[in-house]
Design an enzyme around this catalytic site. Sequence first.
Site, PDB file in Angstrom:
ATOM      1  N   GLY A   1      37.534  63.279  43.608  1.00 42.42           N
ATOM      2  CA  GLY A   1      38.320  64.013  44.596  1.00 42.42           C
ATOM      3  C   GLY A   1      37.869  65.448  44.778  1.00 42.42           C
TER       4      GLY A   1
ATOM      5  N   ILE B   1      20.615  68.756  46.915  1.00 45.84           N
ATOM      6  CA  ILE B   1      19.747  68.337  48.011  1.00 45.84           C
ATOM      7  C   ILE B   1      20.478  68.580  49.324  1.00 45.84           C
ATOM      8  CG2 ILE B   1      18.499  66.379  49.021  1.00 45.84           C
ATOM      9  CD1 ILE B   1      18.486  65.147  46.195  1.00 45.84           C
TER      10      ILE B   1
ATOM     11  N   LYS C   1      37.023  63.632  52.834  1.00 43.73           N
ATOM     12  CA  LYS C   1      36.536  63.052  54.080  1.00 43.73           C
ATOM     13  C   LYS C   1      37.578  63.204  55.186  1.00 43.73           C
ATOM     14  CE  LYS C   1      34.170  59.711  51.169  1.00 43.73           C
ATOM     15  NZ  LYS C   1      34.243  58.354  50.595  1.00 43.73           N
TER      16      LYS C   1
ATOM     17  N   GLU D   1      28.050  54.930  46.550  1.00 50.82           N
ATOM     18  CA  GLU D   1      27.874  56.086  47.421  1.00 50.82           C
ATOM     19  C   GLU D   1      26.492  56.700  47.216  1.00 50.82           C
ATOM     20  OE1 GLU D   1      31.117  58.824  47.275  1.00 50.82           O
ATOM     21  OE2 GLU D   1      32.545  57.289  47.889  1.00 50.82           O
TER      22      GLU D   1
ATOM     23  N   ASN E   1      32.409  53.793  43.253  1.00 48.77           N
ATOM     24  CA  ASN E   1      33.870  53.807  43.206  1.00 48.77           C
ATOM     25  C   ASN E   1      34.382  52.409  42.896  1.00 48.77           C
ATOM     26  OD1 ASN E   1      34.469  56.557  43.792  1.00 48.77           O
ATOM     27  ND2 ASN E   1      33.806  56.193  45.887  1.00 48.77           N
TER      28      ASN E   1
ATOM     29  N   ARG F   1      37.170  50.793  43.162  1.00 48.14           N
ATOM     30  CA  ARG F   1      38.494  50.577  43.766  1.00 48.14           C
ATOM     31  C   ARG F   1      38.314  50.364  45.257  1.00 48.14           C
ATOM     32  NH1 ARG F   1      38.752  55.235  46.563  1.00 48.14           N
ATOM     33  NH2 ARG F   1      37.943  57.134  45.585  1.00 48.14           N
TER      34      ARG F   1
ATOM     35  N   ARG G   1      41.218  60.407  59.814  1.00 52.52           N
ATOM     36  CA  ARG G   1      42.346  60.525  58.896  1.00 52.52           C
ATOM     37  C   ARG G   1      43.358  61.495  59.478  1.00 52.52           C
ATOM     38  NH1 ARG G   1      40.156  60.308  52.659  1.00 52.52           N
ATOM     39  NH2 ARG G   1      38.413  58.867  53.003  1.00 52.52           N
TER      40      ARG G   1
END
Length: 451
Positions: free
Chosen positions: A163, A202, A236, A274, A289, A291, A337
């Site tokens: 997070g 990067i 995000k 990811e 992740n 989940r 979102r």
Amino acid sequence: MFSKILIANRGEIAVRIIRACREMGISTVAIYSQADKDAMHVQLADESYCVGGNRVADSYLNIPAILTVAVESGAQAIHPGYGLLSENAKFVSLCEQCNINFIGPTSSMIGMLGDKDMARKTMRAAGVPVTPGCDIVEDVARAKAEAEKIGFPLLIKARSGGGGKGIRRVDSIDQFEDAFLSASSEAQAAFGDGACYLEKFIFPVKHIEMQLLCDKYDNIICLGERECSVQRKNQKMIEESPSPALDEKTRKQMMIAAVKAAKAVHYVNAGTVEFLLDKENNFYFMEMNTRLQVEHGVTEMVTGLDIVQWQIRIAAGAKLTRTQDSIFTHGNVIECRINAENPEKGFRPSCGRIRRLHTPGGSFVRFDTAIYQDYFVPPFYDSMIGKLIVQARTRPEAIRKMKMALSELTIEGIDINRNILAEILSDEKFVTGEYTTDFMREFEEKRKAES
């Protein structure tokens, strides 16, 4: 198949899981805090139980209370949704000890992949490209020495981070010590583990993730990518699929790497690998992740598969009935979102009673939410109150459809981030698909200069 599932979550994801269970003929058990006694997920579930006070720590993280409800209600399985206890290896281990199925991977798998240093080592051994850097550094002196070898800019990352917590960018050696101690302290406070490692920073990069489904019989399918580069403070804001940055060759290579990552740990259930993608189309493993992702609906719309239902089937011991060759994507999907916050006041969270609500409709428009007219948005939880998702034949059409859907969305009584999302969709860098993870910093600077 399970006959009763407890949902250890709240808000839109709890509602989403209840709907999936209903379609499968499975009874549901909801848990709630005192502040959520009138929440939609409480009303939709077959049974509902209060597990504590308003604060997350007193209710949705109250492991003894949740397990007590699970046992006494006769729930055979627990679906954790995302966030909260979804990647808590201790909670999963206790579920296993209570003979309650956890809809997700095992506690040992979560523990291993949650240790980002261990995950990097595992992926490197499996042949998955990993960002240059170093393993865990125990003290500032050694960390400084490793930083000099890696070069600046670099990232300090917490082993147990998530997070956006426990991450610091450092541009010079003069900044390093304070940043290292700050990242370590933040991680210790948030996760009970202050260990950190270093990675080369990067940039510019895109944040691209691959969605996987893996059953208990070593069958794996990759459902393609989601682009998640529009972020503010590592959170995000907009996701889309397919990514406008990937050519077919890079996409296939990234999918192969994601499957390698899952095979390396014998992963089971839904998982997301990811990656960071640089301007030369080199990609690097960032994390896995363990989940359901917030943005899983993007993949559901572009593939036509119900990921939540497949999570439940896999946990119940079912084999995947789809092969990689049978997975096809259709058109372009974009998700915004919707947060209860005020972007004009530093994205200050907003709470209050919803006096008027109108949600957009039309073909291929989806709004995942748990709000309703006269609902009181409490101040105790994450500010996300919904996810608006649209699908169209082409990316320009999807952008237009999302802008139309946002203009139709009406939520009065609280502040929401609708207008800034519409501005982002009109920005030249977003329209061309050339945006990277530093997009929001540049966007906010430009916005501030114009005001």
